[in-house]
Design an enzyme around this catalytic site. Structure first.
Site, PDB file in Angstrom:
ATOM      1  N   CYS A   1      80.304  11.539  39.142  1.00 22.42           N
ATOM      2  CA  CYS A   1      80.103  12.515  40.246  1.00 22.42           C
ATOM      3  C   CYS A   1      79.134  11.702  41.474  1.00 22.42           C
ATOM      4  O   CYS A   1      78.891  12.047  42.689  1.00 22.42           O
ATOM      5  CB  CYS A   1      79.453  13.692  39.998  1.00 22.42           C
ATOM      6  SG  CYS A   1      80.212  14.772  39.045  1.00 22.42           S
TER       7      CYS A   1
ATOM      8  N   CYS B   1      73.316  14.603  39.787  1.00 23.70           N
ATOM      9  CA  CYS B   1      73.777  14.240  38.349  1.00 23.70           C
ATOM     10  C   CYS B   1      74.970  13.843  38.180  1.00 23.70           C
ATOM     11  O   CYS B   1      75.742  14.137  39.180  1.00 23.70           O
ATOM     12  CB  CYS B   1      73.457  15.434  37.323  1.00 23.70           C
ATOM     13  SG  CYS B   1      74.267  16.842  38.020  1.00 23.70           S
TER      14      CYS B   1
HETATM   15  C1  LIG Z   1      78.030  16.167  37.565  1.00 28.78           C
HETATM   16  C2  LIG Z   1      78.918  17.171  37.920  1.00 28.78           C
HETATM   17  O1  LIG Z   1      79.115  17.384  39.199  1.00 28.78           O
HETATM   18  S1  LIG Z   1      79.658  18.155  36.680  1.00 28.78           S
HETATM   19  C3  LIG Z   1      80.487  19.403  37.608  1.00 28.78           C
HETATM   20  C4  LIG Z   1      81.939  18.985  37.508  1.00 28.78           C
HETATM   21  N1  LIG Z   1      82.651  19.909  37.911  1.00 28.78           N
HETATM   22  C5  LIG Z   1      83.145  20.938  37.143  1.00 28.78           C
HETATM   23  O2  LIG Z   1      83.031  20.826  35.932  1.00 28.78           O
HETATM   24  C6  LIG Z   1      83.987  21.961  37.823  1.00 28.78           C
HETATM   25  C7  LIG Z   1      83.968  23.278  37.421  1.00 28.78           C
HETATM   26  N2  LIG Z   1      84.536  24.335  37.511  1.00 28.78           N
HETATM   27  C8  LIG Z   1      85.907  24.578  37.089  1.00 28.78           C
HETATM   28  O3  LIG Z   1      86.222  23.904  35.983  1.00 28.78           O
HETATM   29  C9  LIG Z   1      86.703  25.645  37.560  1.00 28.78           C
HETATM   30  O4  LIG Z   1      86.364  25.716  38.805  1.00 28.78           O
HETATM   31  C10 LIG Z   1      86.353  26.929  36.687  1.00 28.78           C
HETATM   32  C11 LIG Z   1      87.047  26.795  35.234  1.00 28.78           C
HETATM   33  C12 LIG Z   1      84.899  27.318  36.765  1.00 28.78           C
HETATM   34  C13 LIG Z   1      87.075  28.159  37.493  1.00 28.78           C
HETATM   35  O5  LIG Z   1      88.284  28.034  37.709  1.00 28.78           O
HETATM   36  P1  LIG Z   1      89.616  29.315  37.608  1.00 28.78           P
HETATM   37  O6  LIG Z   1      89.450  30.057  36.543  1.00 28.78           O
HETATM   38  O7  LIG Z   1      90.759  28.602  38.186  1.00 28.78           O
HETATM   39  O8  LIG Z   1      88.820  29.822  39.035  1.00 28.78           O
HETATM   40  P2  LIG Z   1      89.402  30.970  40.012  1.00 28.78           P
HETATM   41  O9  LIG Z   1      89.351  30.359  41.244  1.00 28.78           O
HETATM   42  O10 LIG Z   1      90.845  31.378  39.363  1.00 28.78           O
HETATM   43  O11 LIG Z   1      88.303  31.959  39.668  1.00 28.78           O
HETATM   44  C14 LIG Z   1      88.296  32.856  38.657  1.00 28.78           C
HETATM   45  C15 LIG Z   1      88.023  34.197  39.238  1.00 28.78           C
HETATM   46  O12 LIG Z   1      86.818  34.220  39.745  1.00 28.78           O
HETATM   47  C16 LIG Z   1      86.585  34.698  41.172  1.00 28.78           C
HETATM   48  N3  LIG Z   1      85.804  33.934  41.881  1.00 28.78           N
HETATM   49  C17 LIG Z   1      85.630  32.622  42.184  1.00 28.78           C
HETATM   50  N4  LIG Z   1      84.778  32.318  43.040  1.00 28.78           N
HETATM   51  C18 LIG Z   1      84.153  33.501  43.447  1.00 28.78           C
HETATM   52  C19 LIG Z   1      83.380  34.014  44.468  1.00 28.78           C
HETATM   53  N5  LIG Z   1      82.481  32.805  45.059  1.00 28.78           N
HETATM   54  N6  LIG Z   1      83.261  35.078  44.563  1.00 28.78           N
HETATM   55  C20 LIG Z   1      83.719  36.030  43.926  1.00 28.78           C
HETATM   56  N7  LIG Z   1      84.784  35.645  43.118  1.00 28.78           N
HETATM   57  C21 LIG Z   1      84.857  34.793  42.617  1.00 28.78           C
HETATM   58  C22 LIG Z   1      88.031  34.414  41.543  1.00 28.78           C
HETATM   59  O13 LIG Z   1      88.427  35.194  42.345  1.00 28.78           O
HETATM   60  C23 LIG Z   1      89.012  34.783  40.182  1.00 28.78           C
HETATM   61  O14 LIG Z   1      88.868  36.054  39.948  1.00 28.78           O
HETATM   62  P3  LIG Z   1      90.341  36.880  39.540  1.00 28.78           P
HETATM   63  O15 LIG Z   1      90.272  36.147  37.919  1.00 28.78           O
HETATM   64  O16 LIG Z   1      89.834  38.174  39.206  1.00 28.78           O
HETATM   65  O17 LIG Z   1      91.427  36.242  40.330  1.00 28.78           O
END
Ligand SMILES: CC(=O)SCCNC(=O)CCNC(=O)[C@H](O)C(C)(C)COP(=O)(O)OP(=O)(O)OC[C@H]1O[C@@H](n2cnc3c(N)ncnc32)[C@H](O)[C@@H]1OP(=O)(O)O
Length: 469
Positions: free
Chosen positions: A128, A449
């Site tokens: 990242c 991070c």
């Molecule tokens: C050093 C670093 O940077 S490490 C970080 C690296 N980054 C990561 O690891 C990424 C992490 N994120 C992810 O892997 C994915 O975004 C996840 C697994 C958390 C979520 O993925 P998904 O399940 O596909 O997310 P999706 O967009 O479908 O949202 C799931 C639910 O949450 C809801 N939701 C998501 N964001 C919001 C929000 N801001 N407000 C309200 N509801 C929300 C969605 O509407 C959805 O609801 P539903 O199931 O009723 O339709």
């Protein structure tokens, strides 16, 4: 790490406090007596940076290839700075999940963006913080006297990650390639089993531990006793501030992207979503199921996007008639245990880079810190506010100190704006630059991070010529 040992619990002010009144320019900064001395003899400046809009993966950019996003960032940068491509000596570009067809994506994007064949480009990866690495590699190249003008940046494209055949299938295919006779081929075919067809999906996970970033963030939040409610409140803060910055037109680092073979022009990030806290509270755990506290809403989301920035010696900037935004004053990288301290890079990098630059927490006017997860940010804040953590984990006498949250990620962060892994470092740097101008500050601190338990800290100083956004 024992979870009950942190005594100083940070009560986060989650009220929105983006300042309403902005006057530009205000403070008269001087180059004559810089508080932070130039270490390179080159006074390396950050002229400007841009990015494509950051989009949720699987949305408008989905049919593209990553080098197309990178190309648009490079074109946008040269257009915004009005610098001829021929002036650029070298390009350093980041990517994390590599598209195999364009493995040196810096070069492919540069060619597609119309840079002369004679401008070399290489691709870096440091999870990242890859575009931070692009910038600091550029600083090194300039400091070494190899070049004067560097373009750095990064791209991530989560809409089409490389999905591989299983190892067994790959081995079969490679052997089939070498089989000479039809009988050899038949013999090989007889070794095929249906489970060979199970594909290998890339995971946003640590190779050494096998743990996903989200799982690790959940464990970190639990260790630091960061509650689900605190995480959700922080997420709402991030989205609210990003929405406000977008509405007020502060996100001027965005260069619009016209989709190829389409009249559609993408002008805005599409992941900003301000939701009521009770809606967030209803979401299920995304990683540690069923009782974890990290959810889709308090995590950064999978994002497509690219960024690029221009850095050079101050002398070159003057020759070209440019008005740089920042001095790139100092930087450091840190590495910790990739299991329990995976996402604590900002805590470790902050005191180190501040001490290198001769500054303290209170000298920082603008904090831009990568928000991988709300729980990760809050755990870092708690770690920074803990003498116990400093003494037991950081070999320091006392705590790092808690930043003024009124100066912290005021235009939102990776949780809301998005986090195309390798593009984020430049986004953090441009937001620091533009906020320093709008908020009339002098010093900015960028921290993040990264996978592998690594992290970065950078100190930048507003350039006296920085007025434009
Ligand atoms: C050093 C670093 O940077 S490490 C970080 C690296 N980054 C990561 O690891 C990424 C992490 N994120 C992810 O892997 C994915 O975004 C996840 C697994 C958390 C979520 O993925 P998904 O399940 O596909 O997310 P999706 O967009 O479908 O949202 C799931 C639910 O949450 C809801 N939701 C998501 N964001 C919001 C929000 N801001 N407000 C309200 N509801 C929300 C969605 O509407 C959805 O609801 P539903 O199931 O009723 O339709």
């Amino acid at each position: 790490m024992a979870s009950n040992l942190l005594k100083n619990i940070v009560k986060l002010d989650t009220r929105v406090s983006v300042s309403q009144n902005v006057c530009l320019p205000i403070r008269c900064l001087s180059t004559a007596s810089p508080r932070v001395k130039d270490k390179t003899g080159k006074n390396i400046v950050f002229v400007d940076g841009v990015r494509t809009p950051f989009l949720l993966s699987g949305t408008d950019y989905a049919p593209l290839m990553p080098h197309q996003l990178a190309k648009e960032a490079l074109i946008g940068l040269m257009r915004k700075t009005n610098v001829p491509r021929e002036v650029v000596d070298y390009i350093v570009y980041g990517t994390v999940i590599q598209e195999v067809k364009t493995s040196n994506i810096g070069r492919e994007a540069a060619l597609a963006a119309g840079f002369p064949n004679s401008v070399p480009a290489h691709t870096v990866t440091m999870a990242c913080i890859s575009s931070n690495q692009g910038i600091t590699t550029g600083i090194g190249l300039i400091a070494a006297g190899a070049y004067d003008v560097i373009v750095a940046g990064g791209v991530e494209f989560m809409s089409d990650v490389p999905i591989r055949h299983s190892r067994k299938m790959r081995s079969l295919l490679l052997r089939a390639n070498k089989a000479k006779t039809p009988l050899d081929k038949l013999k090989l075919l007889s070794t095929f089993r249906p489970d060979f067809l199970m594909p290998e999906l890339p995971a946003v996970a640590e190779f050494s531990s096998g743990e996903t970033m989200g799982f690790s963030a959940d464990r970190l939040a639990a260790s630091f006793k960061v509650s689900r409610e605190e995480q959700d409140q922080y997420a709402v803060r991030s989205h609210t501030m990003a929405q406000e910055a977008q509405d007020k037109g502060y996100l001027t680092d965005i260069v619009p992207f016209r989709l190829p073979n389409s009249s559609k022009v993408i002008e805005k990030d599409n992941g900003i979503r301000v939701s009521p806290i009770d809606k967030l509270a209803k979401l299920k755990a995304a990683f540690v199921k069923p009782h974890g506290t990290v959810t889709a809403a308090n995590s950064s989301f999978l994002t497509d996007g690219a960024s690029a920035c221009l850095i050079m010696t101050e002398e070159k900037a003057k020759q070209l008639g440019l008005k740089p935004k920042l001095y790139l004053r100092d930087f450091t990288y840190v590495s910790q245990d990739p299991i329990d301290q995976l996402l604590l890079g900002p805590t470790y990098a902050t005191p180190k880079v501040l001490e290198k630059a001769g500054l303290s927490v209170n000298d920082i006017d603008v904090w831009e810190v990568h928000e991988a997860f709300a729980g990760q940010i809050l755990a870092n804040l708690k770690a920074m506010d803990s003498d116990w953590f400093a003494q037991n984990y950081m070999n320091r006498k006392s705590k790092v100190g808690i930043p003024d949250l009124a100066k912290w990620n005021k235009w939102g962060g990776s949780l809301s704006i998005g986090h195309p892994f390798a593009a984020t470092g430049v986004r953090l740097t441009v937001h620091t630059a533009n906020r320093l101008v709008r908020e009339d500050g002098q010093f900015g601190l960028i921290a993040a991070c990264a996978a592998g338990g690594q992290g970065v800290g950078m100190i930048v100083e507003r350039h006296p010529d920085a007025t434009a956004l």
